[in-house]
Motif scaffolding. Structure first.
Motif, PDB file in Angstrom:
ATOM      1  N   ARG A 137       0.806  -1.217   0.000  1.00 28.39           N
ATOM      2  CA  ARG A 137       0.000   0.000   0.000  1.00 28.39           C
ATOM      3  C   ARG A 137       0.845   1.276   0.000  1.00 28.39           C
ATOM      4  O   ARG A 137       0.304   2.377   0.036  1.00 28.39           O
ATOM      5  N   SER A 173     -10.608  -9.047  -4.827  1.00 29.89           N
ATOM      6  CA  SER A 173     -10.220  -7.657  -5.036  1.00 29.89           C
ATOM      7  C   SER A 173      -8.775  -7.465  -4.597  1.00 29.89           C
ATOM      8  O   SER A 173      -8.326  -8.062  -3.623  1.00 29.89           O
ATOM      9  N   SER A 186      -7.832  -4.260  -4.050  1.00 25.49           N
ATOM     10  CA  SER A 186      -7.919  -2.991  -3.328  1.00 25.49           C
ATOM     11  C   SER A 186      -8.335  -3.206  -1.879  1.00 25.49           C
ATOM     12  O   SER A 186      -8.884  -4.251  -1.515  1.00 25.49           O
ATOM     13  N   GLU A 187      -8.088  -2.177  -1.054  1.00 26.17           N
ATOM     14  CA  GLU A 187      -8.426  -2.278   0.361  1.00 26.17           C
ATOM     15  C   GLU A 187      -9.934  -2.203   0.558  1.00 26.17           C
ATOM     16  O   GLU A 187     -10.638  -1.534  -0.202  1.00 26.17           O
ATOM     17  N   ARG A 213     -12.773   0.813  -0.301  1.00 26.47           N
ATOM     18  CA  ARG A 213     -12.358   1.682  -1.398  1.00 26.47           C
ATOM     19  C   ARG A 213     -13.385   1.650  -2.531  1.00 26.47           C
ATOM     20  O   ARG A 213     -13.826   0.583  -2.956  1.00 26.47           O
ATOM     21  N   ALA A 241     -14.071   2.174  -6.416  1.00 29.05           N
ATOM     22  CA  ALA A 241     -13.239   2.072  -7.614  1.00 29.05           C
ATOM     23  C   ALA A 241     -13.213   3.386  -8.380  1.00 29.05           C
ATOM     24  O   ALA A 241     -14.227   4.076  -8.498  1.00 29.05           O
ATOM     25  N   ASP A 291      -8.256   1.914 -11.389  1.00 29.35           N
ATOM     26  CA  ASP A 291      -8.318   0.601 -10.754  1.00 29.35           C
ATOM     27  C   ASP A 291      -8.711  -0.502 -11.732  1.00 29.35           C
ATOM     28  O   ASP A 291      -8.405  -1.684 -11.496  1.00 29.35           O
TER      29      ASP A 291
END
Length: 366
Positions: free
Chosen positions: A18, A197, A199-200, A203, A205, A209
């Motif tokens: 991250r 996913s 991503s965290e 989050r 999009a 992304d």
């Protein structure tokens, strides 16, 4: 190198993934160089400074990483790091793989025989019917269907394969349901399939992304089938990524009078196999073996140093047009290890962007 991580190592792995300006390529190189995420984190400020970073590089704190882990756990999601044995073999075979993924549902589906079905969001009724039927037939033949939970073809592919196994890959966090009307479909996929996913959690999009999401869709799959796509469709990006990853690419032909067929017809013109039914996909998959993780360069205890003159020379050579690292080695007339070290420092400073496939573009430094 496959290994189990302790809680502290997983937290540091997450923090490194991250960190500002650390993409999949830079992450992979940092782990190759330092061996441990904690050692890479300690070295980041100096590496970024050498690359020309004026201020400090933004590294998530331990508390921020713990919060992401807690948020994911509260959703019933699981974090799987690229070095862990539970990481999907298909994704581990990418060079480089995504550093980590969040998973909800049954992660066992990710290591089964998989086929992606993607296409237009504003799809025709006939296209949706074809995608739904194709997904159902491939599911009955033992394949898991991967798609992106979007409107149109994606949703039809998920619906057709829910009884036999489907995987939805999201651009936002593991809880970012888009479009909102797919909330019920999302819940059924969590219950019967798997959601993935990079991503965290939490989050939403944004445009940047979706290429990462498309890379995972292609990377999880042995073949990608495109059903309806205009020339500028994101589905064509997924097809291109699949081709670069050595996956099979198939396209459903359509009427030249329908703009939604222009992208698929062009894929066929470029060499994609024609898909008129499940038998075409099964034929394309004949003889394809399993995935093998690429050989990783062992980490170096003694890092290769790059001098300032070389870093500035490389920065001058970069432009918005992608160029290969090998070409930069030739242009800079410097040893490859020194060039690669300098490029990583420039990337951490935001002055270069390291892309999969050994390509580099000029970065946008803050």
């Amino acid at each position: 190198m496959i290994r189990e991580l302790s809680d502290a190592q997983r937290r540091d792995w997450l923090r490194l993934a991250r960190t500002e300006n650390v993409g999949a390529v830079t992450f992979d190189q940092l782990i190759a160089r330092f061996g441990e995420a904690a050692l890479a984190l300690a070295a980041l400020p100096d590496l970024a400074r050498r690359g020309g970073r004026m201020g400090g590089v933004r590294i998530p704190s331990e508390a921020q990483a713990e919060k992401e882990l807690a948020d994911g756990a509260a959703l019933g999601a699981r974090l799987i790091c690229a070095c862990e044995p539970q990481f999907p073999q298909a994704l581990a075979a990418l060079d480089p793989p995504p550093p980590l993924i969040w998973v909800r549902g049954d992660p066992g589906l990710l290591d089964r025989q998989t086929v992606a079905i993607v296409g237009a969001r504003v799809a025709s009724a006939a296209g949706q019917r074809f995608a739904r039927g194709l997904a159902a037939e491939l599911g009955q033949s033992g394949h898991v269907i991967v798609s992106g939970l979007a409107r149109g073809i994606d949703a039809a592919a998920h619906e057709g394969s829910l009884p036999t196994g489907t995987v939805a890959v999201l651009g936002g966090g593991i809880d970012d349901i888009y479009p909102p009307e797919h909330r019920d479909l999302y819940a059924r996929i969590v219950a019967q399939g798997c959601v993935v996913s990079e991503s965290e959690p939490g989050r939403t999009a944004v445009a940047r992304d979706f290429p990462r999401r498309n890379r995972i869709i292609a990377g999880l799959s042995r073949a990608v089938v495109v059903v309806e796509a205009e020339f500028r469709s994101g589905s064509l990006i997924t097809a291109r990524l699949a081709n670069e990853q050595g996956r099979e690419v198939l396209a459903v032909p359509g009427s030249p009078l329908d703009p939604r067929a222009k992208g698929t017809n062009d894929l066929i013109r470029q060499g994609a196999a024609i898909c008129e039914g499940a038998e075409d996909v099964l034929r394309a998959l004949e003889g394809i073996g399993g995935f093998r993780e690429p050989e990783r360069t062992p980490f170096r205890h003694e890092p290769v140093e790059a001098d300032e003159a070389l870093r500035e020379r490389l920065a001058e050579l970069l432009s918005p047009t992608p160029v290969s690292r090998d070409e930069l080695v030739r242009a800079a007339q410097a040893p490859a290890p020194a060039v690669f070290a300098a490029l990583m420092e420039l990337a951490l400073a935001g002055r270069a962007d390291l892309l999969p496939g050994g390509m580099v573009v000029k970065g946008i430094a803050p």
